[in-house]
Design a protein around this motif. Structure first.
Motif, mmCIF file in Angstrom:
data_model
loop_
_atom_site.group_PDB
_atom_site.id
_atom_site.type_symbol
_atom_site.label_atom_id
_atom_site.label_comp_id
_atom_site.label_asym_id
_atom_site.label_seq_id
_atom_site.Cartn_x
_atom_site.Cartn_y
_atom_site.Cartn_z
ATOM 1 N N UNK A 249 0.833 -1.324 0.120
ATOM 2 C CA UNK A 249 0.027 0.018 -0.086
ATOM 3 C C UNK A 249 0.935 1.192 -0.079
ATOM 4 N N UNK A 250 0.426 2.126 -0.683
ATOM 5 C CA UNK A 250 1.190 3.523 -0.721
ATOM 6 C C UNK A 250 0.159 4.746 -0.291
ATOM 7 N N UNK A 251 0.492 5.571 0.297
ATOM 8 C CA UNK A 251 -0.166 6.659 0.895
ATOM 9 C C UNK A 251 0.207 7.989 0.338
ATOM 10 N N UNK B 275 4.446 3.751 12.649
ATOM 11 C CA UNK B 275 3.952 2.476 12.181
ATOM 12 C C UNK B 275 5.123 1.244 12.506
ATOM 13 N N UNK B 276 6.105 1.584 12.592
ATOM 14 C CA UNK B 276 7.201 0.608 12.989
ATOM 15 C C UNK B 276 7.180 0.065 14.419
ATOM 16 N N UNK B 277 6.587 0.831 14.950
ATOM 17 C CA UNK B 277 6.639 0.237 16.521
ATOM 18 C C UNK B 277 7.954 0.129 17.352
ATOM 19 N N UNK C 243 0.529 -6.158 6.706
ATOM 20 C CA UNK C 243 0.405 -5.784 8.318
ATOM 21 C C UNK C 243 0.862 -4.459 8.434
ATOM 22 N N UNK C 244 1.894 -4.209 7.863
ATOM 23 C CA UNK C 244 2.772 -2.859 7.995
ATOM 24 C C UNK C 244 1.718 -1.933 7.387
ATOM 25 N N UNK D 99 -1.383 3.023 7.709
ATOM 26 C CA UNK D 99 -2.473 3.975 7.391
ATOM 27 C C UNK D 99 -3.026 4.460 8.680
ATOM 28 N N UNK D 100 -2.957 3.927 9.767
ATOM 29 C CA UNK D 100 -3.294 4.632 10.920
ATOM 30 C C UNK D 100 -2.425 5.578 11.288
#
Length: 504
Positions: free
Chosen positions: A94-96, A112-114, A245-246, A251-252
């Motif tokens: 996915x690309x945003x 996102x990496x956490x 998953x990433x 996205x969040x």
């Protein structure tokens, strides 16, 4: 006076976006294949009375979220289609689209990496340091080698040593000087240690044409600064994830950091830029020029960054060229860097070559004492007849072009035979140096030598700190910050310092 608004260039941009977009490329097929642009173009043809934001009320191009426009925060129409197309081109899950620049992408991928502990080269962009501070991520600082006053990519040995115990590795590739990182090695290292590989590709959006050196081939999460090296409007960028998953986490994160009022012209330009064709003729012309001047131009593998080395004459050359209508991306007191893109016209590049040949000839013959940074007086080159004669002495020469294999090979030799040049920097302490400071104060930069810096600062661009909090301010860095046209971390010619400082 308000009746004159329609004549202002900023407002003409909105009313004439159609023609402005077409100026990017003579190939109408590129625009016809762009979903967001096609939507804006379609609805610009009808009557549109704006009783919505934005407040300039200029028409149907720069709009807000309407019934037909789709919504970047929750796309399901043309924006979703555009992002899907972009994802397929870049090879992501996915690309945003971002209208807030690569900084929003860096913050989003960090979130996102956490990661709680991340290995970062010390010459990373300021957004990386700000993001880690904001998110409470501990930084493991990677020392970088230097060559001809320039920080290069971190070495294999340094990275292998420091990555132990880190959740992620963040690499900038290419950097602002065009240095490409050894991405195959870093990918293998992360696979071995279990760390995520994050790549700040703010200056590498054009490299998706060349998969062997493109960030998306190796990274788990990466940023493409589309507006920097492709024909997109300023602030247009992308952030991408390799796995579903990433992608969900990204996205969040992107929803947290990007604006809720995205620019539709910027979004349209991002899609357009990613679909813009490769300019092989220009690439070959640039590589030929680089090969002709191996001692004057430093090449790190990225053809869009033309780094001309003039040493202590660099600021003088920059000012001379500006008087002749040529504006470089930046000057760091050693290198004058010219930023190209696939949209650069061949005729304009030929003009740049002609001017640079003259400068190489003219300034190369001057003793260093005749024009140091301290004596940066443009009068030494005011006699344009001297430059003109130097131009005539340098005739156009055709040089063979490096093959793709040679280009990739030379780019990967940064750890063995560094070739680029960059700004001098003061000796740095680790980014998270433990310091106790009772108070800070702002003092004139010229009076700060020997004091302890309290706030990161540097040249803008490249926006990598020359001084971190805790560093001792030296004379060379004071001179560079004083001479540069644009800096960050200073205020009104003053620098923030600690009144008292203890090193635990």
């Amino acid at each position: 006076m308000f009746s004159r608004f329609s004549d202002l260039s900023s407002f003409r941009l909105y009313k004439k976006s159609d023609s402005a977009m077409k100026n990017f490329s003579p190939d109408k097929r590129v625009l016809d294949n762009c979903k967001i642009y096609s939507m804006l173009h379609k609805y610009s043809k009808g009557r549109h009375l704006s009783f919505h934001t934005p407040g300039h009320k200029a028409g149907a191009w720069d709009i807000t979220e309407l019934s037909y426009s789709d919504n970047l925060s929750c796309p399901k129409g043309v924006i979703k289609e555009a992002e899907n197309d972009i994802s397929e081109i870049l090879g992501s899950a996915a690309s945003f689209i971002l209208t807030d620049g690569s900084t929003a992408g860096v913050l989003s991928m960090l979130k996102a990496s956490g990661a709680r502990r991340i290995a970062v080269a010390e010459n990373a962009h300021k957004s990386v340091y700000n993001g880690c501070k904001l998110l409470g991520i501990e930084i493991v600082s990677l020392d970088v080698p230097t060559a001809e006053k320039m920080p290069l990519q971190p070495t294999r040995a340094e990275t292998s040593k420091k990555i132990k115990g880190a959740d992620a590795l963040l690499i900038t590739s290419p950097d602002y000087y065009g240095n490409l990182a050894d991405l195959p090695f870093f990918r293998a290292l992360c696979d071995e240690t279990g760390a995520l590989l994050l790549i700040d590709g703010a200056h590498g959006g054009h490299l998706h044409f060349d998969r062997e050196i493109y960030a998306g081939t190796y990274a788990d999460l990466w940023v493409d600064g589309v507006h920097k090296s492709l024909p997109a409007l300023t602030q247009g960028a992308l952030v991408s994830a390799k796995t579903p998953a990433l992608a969900e986490a990204l996205a969040e994160a992107a929803d947290i950091f990007r604006t809720t009022s995205p620019s539709y012209p910027i979004m349209a330009s991002v899609e357009y830029a990613v679909k813009y064709p490769r300019n092989t003729a220009l690439e070959n012309a640039v590589l030929g020029f680089v090969r002709a001047y191996p001692d004057k131009i430093r090449f790190g593998g990225d053809w869009t960054k033309l780094c001309a080395v003039f040493g202590d004459r660099a600021f003088v050359v920059q000012k001379y060229l500006e008087k002749r209508g040529i504006y470089a991306e930046f000057c760091d007191g050693n290198v004058v860097m010219f930023y190209l893109s696939p949209a650069t016209k061949i005729a304009n590049f030929k003009r740049l070559k002609k001017e640079l040949r003259a400068c190489f000839s003219f300034f190369g013959d001057l003793p260093s004492s005749e024009n140091t940074v301290e004596e940066a007086d443009i009068s030494i080159v005011s006699d344009e007849k001297k430059i003109s004669s130097a131009m005539q002495a340098n005739e156009e020469t055709d040089f063979s072009i490096a093959s793709d294999e040679e280009k990739i090979s030379s780019a990967m030799q940064a750890n063995g035979k560094p070739t680029l040049s960059s700004p001098p920097a003061a000796e740095k302490s680790p980014f998270q140096k433990d310091a106790e400071a009772s108070e800070t104060e702002w003092i004139p930069l010229e009076k700060s030598e020997g004091l302890t810096c309290a706030k990161p600062c540097g040249l803008f661009p490249p926006c990598t700190p020359l001084l971190f909090a805790g560093d001792t301010i030296d004379k060379k860095t004071i001179g560079l910050l004083s001479e540069a046209d644009n800096v960050f971390g200073l205020s009104g010619g003053k620098i923030s310092v600690y009144k008292t400082y203890k090193n635990n």
